[in-house]
Design an enzyme around this catalytic site. Structure first.
Site, PDB file in Angstrom:
ATOM      1  N   ASP A 108     114.486 -36.106  41.382  1.00 49.58           N
ATOM      2  CA  ASP A 108     113.166 -36.622  41.715  1.00 49.58           C
ATOM      3  C   ASP A 108     113.164 -37.389  43.035  1.00 49.58           C
ATOM      4  O   ASP A 108     114.210 -37.846  43.506  1.00 49.58           O
ATOM      5  CB  ASP A 108     112.681 -37.578  40.621  1.00 49.58           C
ATOM      6  CG  ASP A 108     112.285 -36.871  39.344  1.00 49.58           C
ATOM      7  OD1 ASP A 108     112.496 -35.643  39.250  1.00 49.58           O
ATOM      8  OD2 ASP A 108     111.768 -37.545  38.432  1.00 49.58           O
ATOM      9  N   HIS A 161     118.105 -38.300  40.496  1.00 54.48           N
ATOM     10  CA  HIS A 161     117.285 -38.653  41.652  1.00 54.48           C
ATOM     11  C   HIS A 161     117.994 -38.303  42.947  1.00 54.48           C
ATOM     12  O   HIS A 161     119.223 -38.259  43.009  1.00 54.48           O
ATOM     13  CB  HIS A 161     116.914 -40.137  41.609  1.00 54.48           C
ATOM     14  CG  HIS A 161     116.024 -40.477  40.457  1.00 54.48           C
ATOM     15  ND1 HIS A 161     116.506 -40.647  39.178  1.00 54.48           N
ATOM     16  CD2 HIS A 161     114.675 -40.621  40.390  1.00 54.48           C
ATOM     17  CE1 HIS A 161     115.494 -40.897  38.361  1.00 54.48           C
ATOM     18  NE2 HIS A 161     114.377 -40.887  39.077  1.00 54.48           N
TER      19      HIS A 161
END
Length: 357
Positions: free
Chosen positions: A46, A189
């Site tokens: 992300d 992430h």
């Protein structure tokens, strides 16, 4: 951006049904493809693209892994070359909102703006709009699901969390990946060094357990085998090109145009063109050449057999070609429609031709 403990602690672990790179980062094919006896998992990252994206792509390529990158629209807008690098490296790209808000606090129109601006930023960079949407913090509700679906997006959460956002060490991230099973989606992430350092060990762990990195199915939100060899690039072959002016016009304002090309203008909501196409197989990549009548963003939905399959966005008056890759549809004779949507009275959709590969 950091995931908050509030949402991580309370979120149900469910899956909801999101310039070429230099030669040393050419498209990758999963090195363990012949050893995927226990299935596929989806590695997701992300909040990109960031200053760490290039290193992340190198690490994934070296490890023979592919992943889904859930980009924020503002990062994509500011770093379009990195978005293209993601696609060129064989990664799939999803929508993670434009500014990374808690989407459940927004109105429906604000939700739509967050999603549409991100679709356009990513499509402008790569030529393809995402099919997958991940809400920031995993925060979602019925209104958000509806807005995502209206934009042709499947909402995707995760069922294994690396906790990298919460300060997890590399060893802890690797241990979390060790819990992945067939179909699972793993949350990571883009920006953390601990995550970057975990990638080689994650690859080794998956290989030892007969698992491979796969794509996320837009139908189920679960990890499945990749349906292409290069991150969504259409396979070589014949194509069918249909000029817009040869299609059947519908709606009170749909008209033929001669500039900036010979084609059709859709002037109001639900103005459309349509024609019938025979399909021998059920998956194709579909491109549309078009433009907006001015600098505002124009939107046209693609429908096949009465079902919306995606949306093309044209961000200016200069003609451009955009593609929706790997569109699943019925076989035999199918009606294809191009429908003007979200007209705000300041722009028109200009359509030149549709191409099917």
């Amino acid at each position: 951006m950091f995931k908050t403990k509030l949402f991580k602690g309370t979120m149900a672990l469910t899956l909801a049904a999101g310039t070429l790179l230099s030669a040393h980062l050419a498209p990758v094919v999963n090195a363990a493809e012949s050893s995927c006896v226990n299935g596929y998992v989806a590695l997701t990252f992300d909040d990109g693209p960031t200053g760490n994206t290039t290193n992340l792509l190198h690490a994934l390529k070296q490890a023979g892994l592919r992943a889904t990158m859930f980009n924020t629209g503002q990062n994509a807008q500011n770093n379009p070359l990195l978005v293209r690098d993601q696609a060129a490296a064989g990664m799939w790209i999803g929508n993670h909102s434009y500014t990374h808000p808690n989407m459940t606090t927004l109105s429906s129109s604000q939700m739509s703006s967050e999603i549409i601006r991100t679709q356009q930023a990513i499509q402008s960079a790569t030529g393809s709009a995402p099919k997958l949407f991940r809400p920031p913090y995993g925060a979602t509700n019925a209104a958000l699901k509806s807005v995502a679906a209206q934009n042709g997006l499947t909402e995707v959460l995760w069922n294994v969390d690396s906790q990298d956002w919460n300060g997890a060490s590399t060893a802890q991230i690797v241990a979390a990946a060790g819990r992945l099973q067939n179909g699972d989606v793993f949350l990571m992430h883009d920006q953390y060094q601990t995550t970057l350092q975990a990638i080689p060990q994650i690859a080794q762990n998956l290989k030892s357990r007969g698992l491979c990195s796969g794509m996320i199915s837009p139908s189920t939100g679960r990890a499945v085998a990749p349906d292409d060899g290069s991150g969504g690039t259409p396979s070589p072959g014949t194509s069918t090109k249909v000029e817009a002016e040869s299609m059947t016009k519908s709606g009170p304002y749909t008209s033929s145009i001669s500039s900036p090309f010979s084609g059709v203008a859709l002037y109001a909501n639900n103005d459309s063109v349509r024609y019938t196409q025979y399909f021998a197989s059920g998956t194709h990549s579909i491109s549309l050449r078009g433009a907006s009548s001015n600098g505002n963003m124009a939107r046209v939905d693609l429908k096949i057999g009465g079902v919306t399959k995606g949306t093309f966005y044209f961000g200016g008056s200069y003609p451009a070609v955009y593609t929706i890759n790997n569109v699943s549809h019925g076989t035999g004779n199918q009606e294809i429609q191009l429908v003007c949507t979200s007209d705000n009275g300041t722009w028109d959709v200009l359509i030149d031709y549709l191409e099917i590969k």
